[in-house]
Design a protein around this motif. Structure first.
Motif, PDB file in Angstrom:
ATOM      1  N   MET A  30       0.845  -1.200   0.290  1.00 35.01           N
ATOM      2  CA  MET A  30      -0.292   0.034   0.170  1.00 35.01           C
ATOM      3  C   MET A  30       0.856   1.556   0.529  1.00 35.01           C
ATOM      4  N   SER A  31       0.792   1.666  -1.218  1.00 33.85           N
ATOM      5  CA  SER A  31       2.005   3.016  -1.149  1.00 33.85           C
ATOM      6  C   SER A  31       1.404   4.275   0.113  1.00 33.85           C
ATOM      7  N   LEU A  32       1.872   4.382   0.966  1.00 32.46           N
ATOM      8  CA  LEU A  32       1.970   5.730   1.724  1.00 32.46           C
ATOM      9  C   LEU A  32       1.740   7.177   1.760  1.00 32.46           C
ATOM     10  N   LYS A  33       2.099   7.128   0.839  1.00 33.27           N
ATOM     11  CA  LYS A  33       1.788   8.580   0.391  1.00 33.27           C
ATOM     12  C   LYS A  33       0.154   8.916  -0.252  1.00 33.27           C
ATOM     13  N   ILE A  34      -0.035   8.108  -0.997  1.00 35.39           N
ATOM     14  CA  ILE A  34      -1.621   7.311  -1.876  1.00 35.39           C
ATOM     15  C   ILE A  34      -2.409   7.801  -0.104  1.00 35.39           C
ATOM     16  N   VAL A  35      -1.960   6.636   0.813  1.00 33.23           N
ATOM     17  CA  VAL A  35      -2.891   6.393   1.931  1.00 33.23           C
ATOM     18  C   VAL A  35      -2.769   8.106   2.729  1.00 33.23           C
ATOM     19  N   SER A  36      -2.149   8.081   2.508  1.00 32.72           N
ATOM     20  CA  SER A  36      -1.508   9.761   4.232  1.00 32.72           C
ATOM     21  C   SER A  36      -2.415  10.346   3.148  1.00 32.72           C
ATOM     22  N   THR A  37      -2.627  11.285   1.674  1.00 36.35           N
ATOM     23  CA  THR A  37      -3.447  11.627   0.857  1.00 36.35           C
ATOM     24  C   THR A  37      -4.877  11.517   1.059  1.00 36.35           C
ATOM     25  N   LEU A  38      -5.590  10.470   0.830  1.00 34.05           N
ATOM     26  CA  LEU A  38      -6.595   9.824   0.844  1.00 34.05           C
ATOM     27  C   LEU A  38      -7.380  10.223   2.895  1.00 34.05           C
ATOM     28  N   MET A  39      -6.205  10.181   3.028  1.00 32.50           N
ATOM     29  CA  MET A  39      -6.413  10.521   4.720  1.00 32.50           C
ATOM     30  C   MET A  39      -7.269  11.911   4.967  1.00 32.50           C
ATOM     31  N   THR A  40      -6.654  12.686   4.541  1.00 35.71           N
ATOM     32  CA  THR A  40      -6.974  14.227   4.739  1.00 35.71           C
ATOM     33  C   THR A  40      -8.084  15.311   3.641  1.00 35.71           C
ATOM     34  N   GLN A  41      -7.848  14.206   2.966  1.00 29.85           N
ATOM     35  CA  GLN A  41      -9.632  14.480   2.069  1.00 29.85           C
ATOM     36  C   GLN A  41     -11.147  13.892   2.125  1.00 29.85           C
ATOM     37  N   ARG A  42     -11.886  15.214   1.844  1.00 26.36           N
ATOM     38  CA  ARG A  42     -13.360  14.714   2.124  1.00 26.36           C
ATOM     39  C   ARG A  42     -13.689  13.754   1.864  1.00 26.36           C
ATOM     40  N   ARG A  43     -13.270  13.318   0.949  1.00 26.40           N
ATOM     41  CA  ARG A  43     -13.517  11.881  -0.404  1.00 26.40           C
ATOM     42  C   ARG A  43     -13.429  10.671   0.594  1.00 26.40           C
ATOM     43  N   PHE A  44     -12.422  10.435   1.386  1.00 25.73           N
ATOM     44  CA  PHE A  44     -12.705   9.481   2.004  1.00 25.73           C
ATOM     45  C   PHE A  44     -12.513   9.811   2.924  1.00 25.73           C
ATOM     46  N   LEU A  45     -11.530  10.324   4.333  1.00 30.81           N
ATOM     47  CA  LEU A  45     -11.617  10.258   5.910  1.00 30.81           C
ATOM     48  C   LEU A  45     -12.643  10.226   6.233  1.00 30.81           C
ATOM     49  N   PRO A  46     -14.165  11.009   6.168  1.00 31.19           N
ATOM     50  CA  PRO A  46     -15.200  10.549   6.723  1.00 31.19           C
ATOM     51  C   PRO A  46     -16.690   9.484   6.392  1.00 31.19           C
ATOM     52  N   LEU A  47     -15.782   8.842   5.188  1.00 31.90           N
ATOM     53  CA  LEU A  47     -16.534   7.338   5.084  1.00 31.90           C
ATOM     54  C   LEU A  47     -15.891   6.252   5.485  1.00 31.90           C
ATOM     55  N   TRP A  48     -14.521   6.816   5.295  1.00 34.58           N
ATOM     56  CA  TRP A  48     -13.123   5.147   6.665  1.00 34.58           C
ATOM     57  C   TRP A  48     -13.942   5.284   7.812  1.00 34.58           C
ATOM     58  N   LEU A  49     -14.297   7.009   8.635  1.00 31.19           N
ATOM     59  CA  LEU A  49     -14.531   6.528   9.803  1.00 31.19           C
ATOM     60  C   LEU A  49     -16.303   5.681  10.315  1.00 31.19           C
ATOM     61  N   ALA A  50     -16.505   6.029   8.769  1.00 32.04           N
ATOM     62  CA  ALA A  50     -18.264   6.555   9.888  1.00 32.04           C
ATOM     63  C   ALA A  50     -18.058   4.785   9.627  1.00 32.04           C
ATOM     64  N   GLN A  51     -17.719   4.029   8.548  1.00 32.30           N
ATOM     65  CA  GLN A  51     -16.567   2.041   8.473  1.00 32.30           C
ATOM     66  C   GLN A  51     -16.469   2.068   9.740  1.00 32.30           C
ATOM     67  N   THR A  52     -15.041   2.447  10.366  1.00 28.76           N
ATOM     68  CA  THR A  52     -14.677   2.152  10.808  1.00 28.76           C
ATOM     69  C   THR A  52     -15.624   2.115  12.376  1.00 28.76           C
ATOM     70  N   LEU A  53     -16.083   2.661  12.839  1.00 24.90           N
ATOM     71  CA  LEU A  53     -16.859   3.106  14.099  1.00 24.90           C
ATOM     72  C   LEU A  53     -18.108   2.469  13.376  1.00 24.90           C
ATOM     73  N   GLY A  54     -18.404   1.810  12.559  1.00 28.40           N
ATOM     74  CA  GLY A  54     -19.909   1.011  12.562  1.00 28.40           C
ATOM     75  C   GLY A  54     -19.527  -0.559  12.904  1.00 28.40           C
ATOM     76  N   ALA A  55     -18.366  -1.091  12.053  1.00 22.90           N
ATOM     77  CA  ALA A  55     -17.580  -2.531  12.626  1.00 22.90           C
ATOM     78  C   ALA A  55     -17.416  -1.908  13.755  1.00 22.90           C
ATOM     79  N   PHE A  56     -17.062  -1.988  14.327  1.00 22.61           N
ATOM     80  CA  PHE A  56     -16.714  -1.416  16.112  1.00 22.61           C
ATOM     81  C   PHE A  56     -17.878  -2.147  16.374  1.00 22.61           C
ATOM     82  N   ASN A  57     -18.875  -1.039  16.241  1.00 22.28           N
ATOM     83  CA  ASN A  57     -19.744  -1.029  16.894  1.00 22.28           C
ATOM     84  C   ASN A  57     -20.821  -2.564  17.017  1.00 22.28           C
ATOM     85  N   ASP A  58     -20.827  -3.048  15.506  1.00 19.89           N
ATOM     86  CA  ASP A  58     -21.500  -4.368  14.837  1.00 19.89           C
ATOM     87  C   ASP A  58     -21.141  -5.630  16.226  1.00 19.89           C
ATOM     88  N   ASN A  59     -19.639  -5.176  16.011  1.00 22.24           N
ATOM     89  CA  ASN A  59     -18.993  -6.294  16.818  1.00 22.24           C
ATOM     90  C   ASN A  59     -19.068  -6.219  18.443  1.00 22.24           C
TER      91      ASN A  59
END
Length: 435
Positions: free
Chosen positions: A1-30
């Protein structure tokens, strides 16, 4: 996984909110599911007097059945409407469901918890096709594998946190109030995060959505028909569903295997969850790091081989193990070197799962046509739901024929061996044809 690509995505609204929402949802499910399983396994919570050997797979099935039943409607919705809006509505629904779950835990209502688990499956049914079909429109083609790997790694950590929390926190007297509060708080935070996500318009805004029973009975065969006519998408979807069927069998049997075969308590179950989750996340990271071309076959082949060898070794190594008179805790289990082989096998099995799964998800997303993407990827929900429903039935079959619990690991090994054979066949056939 390119760290540059991921670090860029984690600063952008096109990915970070989705990443957070999915992560919190997975925590709750389990957190919810493992708390319920722990109560059924170790404290005897049940409905209608069912034995815990039935109660545990029943809880797993309650979550997966709606995914199988309603994915056809969810796929239409994902193609018709803005996928970000769908995910926002799903996250708001999660808040209501977590309030119901908290009531069920606080007032000791196992039947209400099973009903809530079913409704959580419905909520996930609409969230996942929207997420999967949104990713190709939010990401550049070269970002899909890193984005999926970042999601998968975070989801695995969330699964770990939720599973350990649900297993361990539910035991003390203060555990039920704490878990009830966590469920509601995480649902609220996930909804807030999802509200920041950039739009992801549907690919077919003129599509007429068939709701209700007609949508289930009529559109499910049509959706699967669309997938059958797109074999380049269907193949990775089948690979993903195959994996989840095998994984569901092991996850369902693991608490009983730990108690009845290894004579260990819920602390050892938590250790296994830790190892399995870290291994799966590691496999996902390896895929993201090395899959520059997006070709999944070589990674899936390695993963399938690992999933053949190491679950089989767990079964063979523990087959003649004599159960102890008392359950041992995690410290005693880890101090016994005879158990290290089990830990090693479980770790390599989990790495194999990450290697097998992540590239197939990205492959299906990349290959699906924009106007059909929601329905094609929702077919994955039907296939995964079917696999997730069949997987826990392995425990019921084992009990019905009085087979040892290790049979579940043999089942995984044989299923993975079939995947190895298919992947090798595909690799040989691709020498003559690219697809």
């Amino acid at each position: 996984m390119s760290l540059k690509i991921v670090s860029t995505l984690m600063t952008q609204r096109r990915f970070l909110p989705l990443w957070l929402a999915q992560t919190l949802g997975a925590f709750n499910d389990n957190l919810f599911r493992y708390a319920l399983v722990a109560l059924a396994t170790y404290q005897g919570w049940t409905v209608f007097g069912l034995d815990n050997a039935v109660m545990v797979p029943l809880a797993a099935t309650a979550f997966t059945v709606p995914i199988f039943a309603f994915s056809a409607i969810a796929g239409q919705v994902a193609d018709r409407y803005d996928r970000t809006k769908i995910m926002r509505i799903a996250k708001f629904a999660e808040i209501i469901l977590m309030v119901l779950a908290a009531i069920g835990f606080l007032f000791q209502l196992p039947l209400a918890l099973l009903l809530t688990l079913f409704l959580m499956g419905v909520q996930s049914t609409f969230f996942l096709p929207a997420r999967n079909s949104a990713l190709p429109s939010l990401m550049e083609p070269h970002e899909l594998v890193p984005a999926n790997a970042a999601l998968s790694g975070a989801i695995n950590v969330a699964i770990l946190s939720g599973a350990i929390g649900g297993t361990l926190l539910i035991a003390p007297d203060w555990g039920v109030p704490l878990i009830s509060a966590l469920l509601v708080v995480m649902a609220v935070l996930g909804w807030i995060a999802m509200r920041q996500q950039t739009p992801a318009p549907g690919g077919n805004p003129d599509l007429k959505v068939r709701w209700g029973l007609l949508g289930v009975l009529w559109e499910t065969p049509r959706m699967l028909g669309h997938a059958l006519r797109a074999p380049e998408v269907l193949r990775p979807l089948l690979g993903v569903a195959w994996f989840w069927m095998l994984a569901a069998a092991v996850i369902t049997v693991l608490p009983l295997f730990t108690r009845d075969v290894l004579s260990a308590d819920e602390g050892v179950v938590a250790v296994f969850q830790l190892i399995f989750t870290i291994g799966a996340a590691l496999g996902a990271v390896i895929c993201g790091a090395l899959s520059k071309s997006g070709d999944a076959l070589r990674f899936s082949l390695i993963g399938a081989i690992l999933l053949t060898v190491f679950p089989l070794d767990i079964a063979l190594y523990t087959m003649n193990r004599a159960p102890g008179l008392e359950l041992i805790n995690a410290a005693d289990f880890l101090s016994d070197r005879e158990n290290w082989r089990i830990l090693f096998d479980l770790t390599l099995s989990a790495v194999g799962g990450g290697l097998f799964l992540v590239p197939l998800q990205a492959m299906a997303q990349r290959r699906a046509k924009a106007e059909m993407r929601g329905r094609l990827l929702a077919a994955s929900g039907v296939l995964n739901g079917l696999g997730g429903t069949l997987g826990p039935l392995v425990l019921l079959i084992i009990g019905a024929v009085s087979a040892p619990l290790q049979t579940a690991f043999v089942f995984v090994a044989l299923g993975s061996l079939g995947a190895v054979a298919f992947i090798i066949w595909r690799m040989l056939s691709r020498r003559k044809s690219p697809q």
